[in-house]
Motif scaffolding. Sequence first.
Motif, PDB file in Angstrom:
ATOM      1  N   GLU A  92       0.814  -1.223   0.000  1.00 23.67           N
ATOM      2  CA  GLU A  92       0.000   0.000   0.000  1.00 23.67           C
ATOM      3  C   GLU A  92       0.843   1.266   0.000  1.00 23.67           C
ATOM      4  N   ILE A  93       1.981   1.232   0.671  1.00 25.46           N
ATOM      5  CA  ILE A  93       2.887   2.379   0.711  1.00 25.46           C
ATOM      6  C   ILE A  93       4.281   1.905   0.335  1.00 25.46           C
ATOM      7  N   LYS A  94       5.173   2.830   0.069  1.00 25.65           N
ATOM      8  CA  LYS A  94       6.519   2.484  -0.371  1.00 25.65           C
ATOM      9  C   LYS A  94       7.525   2.541   0.777  1.00 25.65           C
ATOM     10  N   TRP A  95       8.546   1.692   0.648  1.00 29.04           N
ATOM     11  CA  TRP A  95       9.739   1.909   1.436  1.00 29.04           C
ATOM     12  C   TRP A  95      10.422   3.172   0.903  1.00 29.04           C
ATOM     13  N   VAL A  96      10.860   4.051   1.791  1.00 27.21           N
ATOM     14  CA  VAL A  96      11.413   5.353   1.415  1.00 27.21           C
ATOM     15  C   VAL A  96      12.923   5.340   1.642  1.00 27.21           C
ATOM     16  N   LYS A  97      13.690   5.863   0.674  1.00 28.86           N
ATOM     17  CA  LYS A  97      15.137   5.985   0.870  1.00 28.86           C
ATOM     18  C   LYS A  97      15.412   7.226   1.705  1.00 28.86           C
ATOM     19  N   GLY A  98      16.244   7.079   2.726  1.00 18.00           N
ATOM     20  CA  GLY A  98      16.550   8.212   3.592  1.00 18.00           C
ATOM     21  C   GLY A  98      17.950   8.137   4.144  1.00 18.00           C
ATOM     22  N   THR A  99      18.341   9.196   4.841  1.00 17.67           N
ATOM     23  CA  THR A  99      19.600   9.258   5.584  1.00 17.67           C
ATOM     24  C   THR A  99      19.293   9.822   6.966  1.00 17.67           C
ATOM     25  N   GLY A 100      20.238   9.671   7.875  1.00 18.85           N
ATOM     26  CA  GLY A 100      20.032  10.219   9.203  1.00 18.85           C
ATOM     27  C   GLY A 100      19.866  11.725   9.200  1.00 18.85           C
ATOM     28  N   ILE A 101      20.582  12.399   8.309  1.00 19.50           N
ATOM     29  CA  ILE A 101      20.515  13.864   8.291  1.00 19.50           C
ATOM     30  C   ILE A 101      19.254  14.370   7.593  1.00 19.50           C
ATOM     31  N   SER A 102      18.729  13.607   6.617  1.00 19.17           N
ATOM     32  CA  SER A 102      17.553  14.076   5.880  1.00 19.17           C
ATOM     33  C   SER A 102      16.278  13.988   6.709  1.00 19.17           C
ATOM     34  N   THR A 103      16.273  13.135   7.727  1.00 25.91           N
ATOM     35  CA  THR A 103      15.076  12.973   8.576  1.00 25.91           C
ATOM     36  C   THR A 103      15.361  13.354  10.019  1.00 25.91           C
ATOM     37  N   GLN A 104      16.412  14.117  10.245  1.00 27.21           N
ATOM     38  CA  GLN A 104      16.839  14.473  11.596  1.00 27.21           C
ATOM     39  C   GLN A 104      15.716  15.174  12.364  1.00 27.21           C
ATOM     40  N   GLY A 105      15.482  14.707  13.577  1.00 28.76           N
ATOM     41  CA  GLY A 105      14.503  15.340  14.447  1.00 28.76           C
ATOM     42  C   GLY A 105      13.077  14.845  14.280  1.00 28.76           C
ATOM     43  N   LEU A 106      12.816  14.005  13.273  1.00 32.16           N
ATOM     44  CA  LEU A 106      11.446  13.534  13.048  1.00 32.16           C
ATOM     45  C   LEU A 106      11.095  12.316  13.901  1.00 32.16           C
ATOM     46  N   GLY A 107      12.105  11.581  14.364  1.00 33.81           N
ATOM     47  CA  GLY A 107      11.852  10.412  15.200  1.00 33.81           C
ATOM     48  C   GLY A 107      11.287   9.227  14.449  1.00 33.81           C
ATOM     49  N   ILE A 108      11.525   9.165  13.127  1.00 31.85           N
ATOM     50  CA  ILE A 108      10.956   8.064  12.335  1.00 31.85           C
ATOM     51  C   ILE A 108      12.025   7.239  11.633  1.00 31.85           C
ATOM     52  N   PRO A 118      16.514   5.774  11.974  1.00 32.01           N
ATOM     53  CA  PRO A 118      17.756   5.807  12.746  1.00 32.01           C
ATOM     54  C   PRO A 118      18.578   7.034  12.370  1.00 32.01           C
ATOM     55  N   ASP A 119      19.558   7.387  13.203  1.00 29.31           N
ATOM     56  CA  ASP A 119      20.369   8.575  12.920  1.00 29.31           C
ATOM     57  C   ASP A 119      21.578   8.267  12.052  1.00 29.31           C
ATOM     58  N   HIS A 120      21.793   6.982  11.706  1.00 27.90           N
ATOM     59  CA  HIS A 120      22.895   6.608  10.815  1.00 27.90           C
ATOM     60  C   HIS A 120      22.522   5.319  10.090  1.00 27.90           C
ATOM     61  N   ASP A 121      23.158   5.096   8.942  1.00 28.39           N
ATOM     62  CA  ASP A 121      22.925   3.851   8.207  1.00 28.39           C
ATOM     63  C   ASP A 121      23.851   2.766   8.728  1.00 28.39           C
ATOM     64  N   HIS A 122      23.692   1.546   8.212  1.00 27.57           N
ATOM     65  CA  HIS A 122      24.585   0.466   8.639  1.00 27.57           C
ATOM     66  C   HIS A 122      25.822   0.369   7.760  1.00 27.57           C
ATOM     67  N   THR A 123      25.697   0.699   6.457  1.00 24.14           N
ATOM     68  CA  THR A 123      26.805   0.527   5.523  1.00 24.14           C
ATOM     69  C   THR A 123      27.975   1.427   5.874  1.00 24.14           C
ATOM     70  N   THR A 124      27.716   2.729   5.984  1.00 21.44           N
ATOM     71  CA  THR A 124      28.794   3.696   6.228  1.00 21.44           C
ATOM     72  C   THR A 124      28.860   4.153   7.676  1.00 21.44           C
ATOM     73  N   LYS A 125      27.831   3.787   8.459  1.00 18.68           N
ATOM     74  CA  LYS A 125      27.735   4.198   9.860  1.00 18.68           C
ATOM     75  C   LYS A 125      27.860   5.727  10.007  1.00 18.68           C
ATOM     76  N   SER A 126      27.186   6.437   9.096  1.00 13.56           N
ATOM     77  CA  SER A 126      27.211   7.902   9.119  1.00 13.56           C
ATOM     78  C   SER A 126      25.809   8.433   8.874  1.00 13.56           C
ATOM     79  N   ASN A 127      25.616   9.733   9.086  1.00 10.71           N
ATOM     80  CA  ASN A 127      24.293  10.316   8.886  1.00 10.71           C
ATOM     81  C   ASN A 127      24.024  10.699   7.433  1.00 10.71           C
TER      82      ASN A 127
END
Length: 343
Positions: free
Chosen positions: A66-82, A84-93
């Motif tokens: 019904e809805i899509k998985w969304v591509k994001g980064t820790g910095i692009s969604t900072q403060g929304l609480g939805i 993580p603050d970093h990815d697993h691949t690069t362990k960065s925001n």
Amino acid sequence: SQGNKWISGQTQFQPNIPVSLVLEGTVHGKYSPILLDQLSLKLGSCPQTPSCGFEDGNCNWVQKGEIKWVKGTGISTQGLGITPDHDHTTKSNVGHFLYVDPRDNLGKTAILQYTALQNSTKCLNFWYTSVNNDGFLQVREKYIDGIGNNITESMWEKPRYSLPSWQMAQVNLEAQPDIQGYKIQIYASVGTLNTSVMAIDDVEILEGSCPPFDHCSFERDTCGYGNWINDNFDWIRFSASDESDFDGPPLDITLDSTEGHSFIAPLGGHKIDDTATFMTSLIPKQYRCLVFWYNFWDSSDLVELSVRYMTGGAEDMTLLQIREGPNHQWSIAVVDLLDNGWS
């Protein structure tokens, strides 16, 4: 640099005459060894996109639901609480992952689907994080059986407990009789909270069954053990035969060889009370005992090693605490686990 770990690679070729393949390694800058292992030739095409960190597209995973998985980064969604603050691949925001946005989507489903053209047993390996989420995350296998029935099987489901870190999931996908291929789905359902987190990263499909959950020799990789992002320095996969900036035991305990691997926390250059912390994935509750070997190699002062039991992000209990000075011998530790893991 790809780091101190084994990485799977593949290449497609279509010769019209018999050929010999040449594998060439080139050094740029400081010397570092290039290692190869388990070369194999396969008839037909290479499997499609065996690994995906979502840095460049979705790697043949198709959006459903019904809805899509969304591509994001820790910095692009900072403060929304939805997310993580970093990815697993690069362990960065700035590294990418896929997440499900719960806002205005309560109760809806998001599905990623991959088509496995070859009917063979595979291991799906991926990393996920789930915080304040009362929805569910599943891996499903879909196929049409020999008499034309559409079959959907749930192969794995996220445990009800959540830890405050990326967790590894490994799922065996079994070959089915009398079919040509099957579809793999990563299936998420949004719960009842607008600020929940559900994200995935580093999705990998390997040929053959997954390695055993209950044993890790560090010969292939770190078995899903993740460094805690809020500590002072990291545990590192180490072999005495590799060039490195620090010393470690010349022989590992598994192979009793300089070629064998161990997991070490390099102590040099750190302050008193600095810590290096790693976490396992969630342990099923039928496991009651942890056994490991340890070595306080080349430590100049008193060093402390502890094992703590965590559930739902809370540090519940210290199960083992060892304080020793320099010791060049491997020693064994046996730890009783509490009877309240996940099922």
